[in-house]
Design a protein around this motif. Sequence first.
Motif, PDB file in Angstrom:
ATOM      1  N   ASP A 368       0.811  -1.219   0.000  1.00 59.58           N
ATOM      2  CA  ASP A 368       0.000   0.000   0.000  1.00 59.58           C
ATOM      3  C   ASP A 368       0.846   1.272   0.000  1.00 59.58           C
ATOM      4  N   ASP A 369       1.935   1.279   0.757  1.00 57.94           N
ATOM      5  CA  ASP A 369       2.707   2.515   0.928  1.00 57.94           C
ATOM      6  C   ASP A 369       4.193   2.209   1.029  1.00 57.94           C
ATOM      7  N   PRO A 370       4.949   2.458  -0.039  1.00 59.69           N
ATOM      8  CA  PRO A 370       6.384   2.154  -0.002  1.00 59.69           C
ATOM      9  C   PRO A 370       7.165   3.046   0.960  1.00 59.69           C
ATOM     10  N   ASP A 371       6.583   4.154   1.408  1.00 62.87           N
ATOM     11  CA  ASP A 371       7.293   5.043   2.328  1.00 62.87           C
ATOM     12  C   ASP A 371       6.916   4.813   3.786  1.00 62.87           C
ATOM     13  N   ASP A 372       6.146   3.796   4.054  1.00 61.36           N
ATOM     14  CA  ASP A 372       5.805   3.431   5.419  1.00 61.36           C
ATOM     15  C   ASP A 372       7.041   2.811   6.077  1.00 61.36           C
ATOM     16  N   ALA A 373       7.511   3.415   7.158  1.00 63.28           N
ATOM     17  CA  ALA A 373       8.732   2.938   7.827  1.00 63.28           C
ATOM     18  C   ALA A 373       8.443   2.100   9.055  1.00 63.28           C
ATOM     19  N   ALA A 374       7.193   1.684   9.232  1.00 59.00           N
ATOM     20  CA  ALA A 374       6.858   0.860  10.397  1.00 59.00           C
ATOM     21  C   ALA A 374       7.544  -0.500  10.305  1.00 59.00           C
ATOM     22  N   VAL A 375       8.071  -0.956  11.432  1.00 60.27           N
ATOM     23  CA  VAL A 375       8.738  -2.256  11.478  1.00 60.27           C
ATOM     24  C   VAL A 375       7.681  -3.355  11.464  1.00 60.27           C
TER      25      VAL A 375
END
Length: 386
Positions: A368-375
């Motif tokens: 969904d979101d390539p910039d999501d930095a959640a582990v």
Amino acid sequence: MVAGSPSTPTGPSLKIGRYAVDPAVVLAPMAGITDVAFRQLCREFGSPTSLYVCEMITARALVERDSKTMEMITFGPTEHPRSLQLYSVDPHNMAEAVRMVVAEDLADHVDMNFGCPVPKVTRKGGGAALPFKRRLFGEIVAAAVRAAEPAGIPVTVKFRVGIDDEHITYLDAGRIAEAEGAQAVALHARTAAQRYSGQADWSRIARLKEAVTGIPVLGNGDIFCADDALRMVAETGCDGVVVGRGCLGRPWLFGELHAAFTGTPMPEGPTLGAVGRILRRHAELLTAHIGEQKGLRELRKHMAWYLRGFPVGSQIRRSLAMVSTLAELDDLIGQLDHTAPYPPEAAEGPRGRQGSPGRVVLPEGWLDDPDDAAVPAGAELMHSGG
């Protein structure tokens, strides 16, 4: 290439941090294969200044001092530089693991695995799935580089072309790794969906070399003989080659690669008697590392690779695949036809796992979101390589 004939030196020069890798050949980390015994065997045939990488280690397992993991990071007394591959999806865990490597002098070089296509890894967002998350990928690389910097330990990064043909990540991954301070990148020129099937697309290595200009770019995929390595360098301009499945049961491949890259005479392929002696040496090294009983059990997985193409009867093959003592191994090796010549057409070419391409299993909503930095949750519960 004709055995025994000299070749023109065509090997690239390679430096990874302060270490000269000469010739520019790297043994890829392979789970359950590249233990200290197999690395030593490959070094004995190849150059001591090439790079031989330990099995993949999970960063969290290292920090927690998992007993199996601590055994896996054993290095030989003459092994230098000591090369360790770490797996993590968490910048904090990666930093902690590298700080431990620095504080306890556990290795001289750290490689990071972002190329594993195994479903148990990708379904948690790890391995070849992770570079799709550009910010998280960059944070993990940066964490390792910062932790390694006080000791001058070079950090390198290995990844694949992408998740599948619709989700290509390697060019971004290469540029991000370079920007965050990695000392080299290596590309396995397949997508995760390909796994180990089909052919590696070496043109991707050439494109990565064009995109990443400040650090070395290494190529990986379908190097099964010395000519393959020379061809990869010629076709892609890569700065070195990473060899995985091609050396299974063929540690002497590193001697052939050394000859090809230095222009020295190509060694002859081993007779069956010579393969028997190599098998015995492998058994000795495993025994020294983990004891005779466990060592011979580990050796069994290598038997079919060592004997591929040679005229060995089915009964001896079965017995070797169940060998349990050095004395039993000696007896079986003695029954081989030691004069049987090396069968290049039957013994060379693809070996090891190949399988079929398939859909890559990912966490829900991963794309969904390539910039999501959640582990990703739960990705580091396993304590071994994939």
